[in-house]
Design a protein around this motif. Sequence first.
Motif, PDB file in Angstrom:
ATOM      1  N   PHE A 135       0.630  -1.238   0.149  1.00 27.98           N
ATOM      2  CA  PHE A 135       0.093   0.245  -0.288  1.00 27.98           C
ATOM      3  C   PHE A 135       1.194   1.231   0.157  1.00 27.98           C
ATOM      4  O   PHE A 135       2.218   1.139  -0.233  1.00 27.98           O
ATOM      5  CB  PHE A 135      -0.788  -0.433   0.945  1.00 27.98           C
ATOM      6  N   SER A 161       5.900   3.920   0.269  1.00 24.60           N
ATOM      7  CA  SER A 161       4.810   2.621   0.659  1.00 24.60           C
ATOM      8  C   SER A 161       6.068   1.853   0.916  1.00 24.60           C
ATOM      9  O   SER A 161       6.735   1.876   1.316  1.00 24.60           O
ATOM     10  CB  SER A 161       5.711   2.109  -1.295  1.00 24.60           C
ATOM     11  N   ARG A 180      -4.700  -4.899   5.229  1.00 26.14           N
ATOM     12  CA  ARG A 180      -4.239  -3.383   4.645  1.00 26.14           C
ATOM     13  C   ARG A 180      -4.032  -3.472   3.177  1.00 26.14           C
ATOM     14  O   ARG A 180      -4.438  -3.766   1.962  1.00 26.14           O
ATOM     15  CB  ARG A 180      -3.831  -2.414   4.944  1.00 26.14           C
ATOM     16  N   ALA A 181      -3.714  -4.218   3.202  1.00 27.48           N
ATOM     17  CA  ALA A 181      -2.240  -4.489   1.379  1.00 27.48           C
ATOM     18  C   ALA A 181      -3.380  -5.714   0.989  1.00 27.48           C
ATOM     19  O   ALA A 181      -3.441  -5.995  -0.364  1.00 27.48           O
ATOM     20  CB  ALA A 181      -1.169  -4.884   2.279  1.00 27.48           C
ATOM     21  N   GLN A 208      -1.662  -0.943  -4.904  1.00 26.88           N
ATOM     22  CA  GLN A 208      -2.933   0.031  -4.007  1.00 26.88           C
ATOM     23  C   GLN A 208      -2.686  -1.405  -3.091  1.00 26.88           C
ATOM     24  O   GLN A 208      -2.674  -2.447  -3.444  1.00 26.88           O
ATOM     25  CB  GLN A 208      -4.193  -0.411  -5.218  1.00 26.88           C
ATOM     26  N   ALA A 209      -3.608  -0.673  -2.145  1.00 23.98           N
ATOM     27  CA  ALA A 209      -4.478  -1.706  -1.008  1.00 23.98           C
ATOM     28  C   ALA A 209      -5.377  -2.498  -1.420  1.00 23.98           C
ATOM     29  O   ALA A 209      -6.028  -2.417  -2.574  1.00 23.98           O
ATOM     30  CB  ALA A 209      -5.089  -0.860   0.049  1.00 23.98           C
TER      31      ALA A 209
END
Length: 231
Positions: free
Chosen positions: A26, A45, A111-112, A147-148
Amino acid sequence: MIAAGRRVEDIATVLSAHGLILRGGFKCGASETPFADLSGAPVKSVLLVGQAGAAPWPHFLRWIDKQSQTIANPLDSWSREVIGAVAEAFGARAVSPSDRPYLPFQQWAMRAEGLKPSPLGILMHPQYGLWHAYRGALLFEDELPIQAGETAPHLCDSCVEKPCLKSCPVDAYSAQGFAYQSCLVHVRGAGGSPCRSGGCLDRNACPYGTEYRYPPEVQAFHMASFARATS
């Protein structure tokens, strides 16, 4: 300089030679400054590094065979060495789940990859089930094209029987959480032989991701490490 997108691909290629994979990542928002990177600048990042199934095991064993002395936490040391070398090669800082003070790896992973915890606390993956792990993370001072993850289907929601909460002989897992001491005493005791040789009975009872289940020798390795715990 390697293009950002190509850099992510190259990192994945290098990690694959050790049985490791990128586990998502993310970008940190402008207001997020939870830690600093190499120069003291805010991290922009984060890429998580981990495994699916027991793919790193043969690479780890070859590394162990080359060591001249006993290492207290060999898997952690191997992970740090491999991920640290990748970080150095690609201009990142490597961090580990065992670093003190502890970093929020589970929150990063959620989150990832958009995962949620199982009743055992292990994040449930829609493909790997409970048979995966995070071995470290790469922190970058620049933005990478990542992007997450979106929220993944949570398999535990549709699992009615919940066999993962019915297989432990000392009911170590419940709605109240993990009974650490009860589990530790049992694993160390005479009745803990099945757990020591084949791994956590509750984890093995989960019906998802069974093709990624760690072999008994890998589970025994992890259980032996748990049994050596001092607290």
